[in-house]
Design a protein around this motif. Structure first.
Motif, PDB file in Angstrom:
ATOM      1  N   GLN A 118       0.829  -1.207   0.000  1.00  0.00           N
ATOM      2  CA  GLN A 118       0.000   0.000   0.000  1.00  0.00           C
ATOM      3  C   GLN A 118       0.865   1.260   0.000  1.00  0.00           C
ATOM      4  O   GLN A 118       0.604   2.210  -0.751  1.00  0.00           O
ATOM      5  N   LEU A 122       1.044   3.989  -2.968  1.00  0.00           N
ATOM      6  CA  LEU A 122       0.810   5.401  -2.666  1.00  0.00           C
ATOM      7  C   LEU A 122       1.945   6.252  -3.218  1.00  0.00           C
ATOM      8  O   LEU A 122       1.708   7.310  -3.821  1.00  0.00           O
ATOM      9  N   TYR A 146      -2.735  12.032  -3.769  1.00  0.00           N
ATOM     10  CA  TYR A 146      -3.378  11.193  -2.745  1.00  0.00           C
ATOM     11  C   TYR A 146      -2.799  11.473  -1.363  1.00  0.00           C
ATOM     12  O   TYR A 146      -1.581  11.560  -1.192  1.00  0.00           O
ATOM     13  N   THR A 147      -3.707  11.634  -0.414  1.00  0.00           N
ATOM     14  CA  THR A 147      -3.310  11.814   0.979  1.00  0.00           C
ATOM     15  C   THR A 147      -4.208  10.935   1.853  1.00  0.00           C
ATOM     16  O   THR A 147      -5.345  10.620   1.496  1.00  0.00           O
ATOM     17  N   ALA A 148      -3.675  10.542   3.011  1.00  0.00           N
ATOM     18  CA  ALA A 148      -4.410   9.669   3.927  1.00  0.00           C
ATOM     19  C   ALA A 148      -5.340  10.491   4.816  1.00  0.00           C
ATOM     20  O   ALA A 148      -5.012  11.605   5.232  1.00  0.00           O
ATOM     21  N   ASN A 149      -6.521   9.939   5.085  1.00  0.00           N
ATOM     22  CA  ASN A 149      -7.474  10.540   6.011  1.00  0.00           C
ATOM     23  C   ASN A 149      -7.285   9.926   7.392  1.00  0.00           C
ATOM     24  O   ASN A 149      -6.637   8.881   7.561  1.00  0.00           O
ATOM     25  N   THR A 153      -8.764   5.897   5.251  1.00  0.00           N
ATOM     26  CA  THR A 153      -9.075   5.948   3.831  1.00  0.00           C
ATOM     27  C   THR A 153      -8.181   6.978   3.150  1.00  0.00           C
ATOM     28  O   THR A 153      -7.433   7.713   3.825  1.00  0.00           O
ATOM     29  N   TYR A 154      -8.272   7.058   1.830  1.00  0.00           N
ATOM     30  CA  TYR A 154      -7.417   7.966   1.074  1.00  0.00           C
ATOM     31  C   TYR A 154      -8.272   8.853   0.164  1.00  0.00           C
ATOM     32  O   TYR A 154      -9.277   8.398  -0.399  1.00  0.00           O
ATOM     33  N   THR A 155      -7.857  10.099   0.034  1.00  0.00           N
ATOM     34  CA  THR A 155      -8.599  11.077  -0.757  1.00  0.00           C
ATOM     35  C   THR A 155      -7.783  11.501  -1.962  1.00  0.00           C
ATOM     36  O   THR A 155      -6.573  11.735  -1.860  1.00  0.00           O
ATOM     37  N   LEU A 407      -6.097   2.001  -2.905  1.00  0.00           N
ATOM     38  CA  LEU A 407      -5.511   2.204  -1.580  1.00  0.00           C
ATOM     39  C   LEU A 407      -6.513   1.820  -0.495  1.00  0.00           C
ATOM     40  O   LEU A 407      -6.155   1.178   0.509  1.00  0.00           O
ATOM     41  N   ASP A 408      -7.788   2.205  -0.683  1.00  0.00           N
ATOM     42  CA  ASP A 408      -8.825   1.831   0.277  1.00  0.00           C
ATOM     43  C   ASP A 408      -9.052   0.317   0.272  1.00  0.00           C
ATOM     44  O   ASP A 408      -9.274  -0.297   1.319  1.00  0.00           O
TER      45      ASP A 408
END
Length: 522
Positions: A118, A122, A146-149, A153-155, A407-408
């Motif tokens: 992962q 990323l 992409y950034t992690a929440n 999860t990823y946005t 990623l999710d």
């Protein structure tokens, strides 16, 4: 007719000067082998040379653009191929860990490897070119795509814009592959969910997995229209499905709802484009299977939208939205904006919900006041941490689960493999169902990445084709310019020799004629 001596001298001098100028011009042409040095030499030819020169400059620019595009495509293709390889490895690791012979420790080790994959994926999704621009962010080349929440999860922070570059007359191609096209459009195969409704406390005898889409067309046309469904077990060998109106639709299920009561049989129940994994787990002492299985029931429905919220960086207060849930599905479906929304506070308690982006003409779709620490707008209840202030804005992004970035998916697989399942048949069955769902999403993610690689290849072929066209145009341009500008050496030298001979003859004739006169005869 009489010609005076003065007239003769003037005419002769003018003719000589003209011939001398012609000889000088021809001599210059012989030196440069160029017959147009100024526009006066050939106005029409000079104008045509300007046009050809402009075309030549554009062809040079096209060649530069093509070279830059090939570099960008090479980097994108390398990153996409590496992602595809990583996803294939993720599938192998997941499948190896999900069989019944693996222990909790084995599955946890596999989950750790998935975590490393992962992180690798990323990093590749956030690849940059030599200038530091992000490859997959669309027009947002300075922001990591992409950034992690906080919830794991990823946005996707990029957009769907393609940056086009001209590679020929009336011909341009996109210089980038957006993360939206390469990763965000991967279909989510698990868009329905099952929830046990009876018994109140799960006795572990019946497990029914969330539905995995096997036929998108049937799911879209029939499943959603009749949900939520009730899946009830009338015996240990027969289930019944009713739709939201109570109509019996069991005939549309596989085998008309006939099932097996064999322990842990991992049987598939198909209904309206959805496949569910069913297990019957009889316990010792269950002498009459029908008596213990009958009465179990589940609700089967489309997975409800999840809501992600983030605060705007310029907010006056430090308040955050810590949670968001649908509280009124009717209001949500009829009122909530279909895309991104903005929750804007006009005071510490009053707020408005707008469709994004907010413009001078924007009108709120919902308004309200805080009730304790919650704010409800358009069927969604937001839980806030801290006290908001006038001017606070929060970006609201609903997720309808139609698609899911890989990623999710990798995060969900890690969670499934990290859940203890040793000596627990029900936990093992749920883990295997989650793995099957994740594998389906890995397949769609790989297919999406493959489509992106194909798109790069198609564009690369277009570059090669246009390069050949531009080279042909360049050769034609060079030939045309040479035909207009360059001199014929033989013709120039013949003309120069003639003009020099004429000058010498004119000089000799003038010398002889100027000596004629009556006084010379005395």
């Amino acid at each position: 007719m009489r010609i005076s001596t003065a007239q003769y001298y003037e005419t002769t001098a003018a003719n000589y000067q003209r011939n001398y100028s012609n000889a000088l011009q021809t001599s210059a042409e012989a030196s440069s082998m160029t017959k147009i040095n100024t526009a006066a030499d050939d106005p029409i030819g000079a104008a045509r040379l300007i046009q050809l020169g402009q075309q030549s400059s554009m062809l040079d620019q096209y060649a530069g653009n093509i070279s830059n595009l090939k570099g960008s495509y090479s980097q994108a293709e390398t990153a996409l191929s590496a992602i595809g390889t990583a996803l294939q490895r993720a599938k192998e690791v997941t499948l190896g860990a999900s069989n019944g012979t693996q222990t909790n420790a084995d599955r946890q080790a596999a989950a750790q490897e998935l975590g490393q994959i992962q992180n690798q994926v990323l990093g590749l999704m956030n690849s940059q070119d030599a200038n530091g621009n992000y490859l997959f962010g669309g027009s947002k080349t300075s922001t990591p795509p992409y950034t992690a929440n906080s919830d794991g999860t990823y946005t996707y922070n990029g957009d769907q814009s393609e940056v086009n570059l001209a590679i020929g007359d009336s011909m341009s191609v996109a210089s980038n592959i957006t993360g939206w096209d390469a990763f965000q459009k991967a279909a989510n195969t698990t868009r329905s969910q099952t929830t046990m409704t009876a018994p109140a406390v799960d006795d572990g005898r019946v497990t029914l997995s969330n539905g995995q889409i096997s036929n998108s067309a049937t799911f879209d046309s029939k499943f959603a229209a009749g949900q939520p469904y009730t899946v009830s077990f009338v015996s240990s060998t027969q289930l019944k499905i009713t739709d939201a109106l109570g109509a019996d639709v069991t005939a549309e299920a596989s085998q008309n709802g006939v099932i097996s009561n064999k322990d842990a049989s991992n049987q598939t129940v198909s209904f309206r484009g959805v496949d569910m994994t069913l297990n019957i787990n009889l316990k010792s002492g269950d002498i009459v299977p029908d008596a213990v299985i009958a009465g179990h029931s589940f609700q089967l429905a489309v997975k409800p939208d999840t809501i992600n919220a983030s605060r705007s960086p310029g907010n006056p207060s430090t308040a955050v939205i810590s949670g968001a849930t649908q509280s009124n599905s009717t209001a949500y479906n009829s009122t909530f904006p279909t895309g991104e929304a903005i929750l804007k506070f006009t005071s510490a308690t009053a707020y408005d919900l707008y469709a994004s982006p907010i413009t001078a003409n924007s009108k709120p779709v919902s308004s309200g006041t805080m009730a304790g620490s919650t704010a409800t707008a358009a069927g969604v209840t937001f839980t806030l941490g801290g006290t908001p202030a006038a001017g606070d804005q929060f970006v609201i992004q609903p997720n309808n689960h139609q698609t899911q970035n890989v990623l999710d998916t990798l995060g969900q697989l890690q969670a499934a493999l990290n859940t203890p399942a040793d000596n627990n048949a029900v936990a093992l069955q749920k883990m295997q169902a989650a793995v099957a769902s994740g594998i389906g999403n890995l397949d769609t993610a790989q297919a999406q990445v493959g489509s992106a690689i194909t798109a790069v290849g198609v564009r690369g072929q277009a570059l090669d084709d246009q390069t050949a066209t531009n080279q042909s145009l360049g050769l034609a341009n060079t030939t045309s310019q040479a035909a207009i500008r360059d001199s014929d050496p033989a013709a120039v030298m013949t003309r120069l020799t003639l003009q020099q001979t004429m000058l010498q003859a004119a000089q000799l004739a003038f010398s002889k004629i100027s000596q004629l006169g009556l006084f010379n005869k005395i």
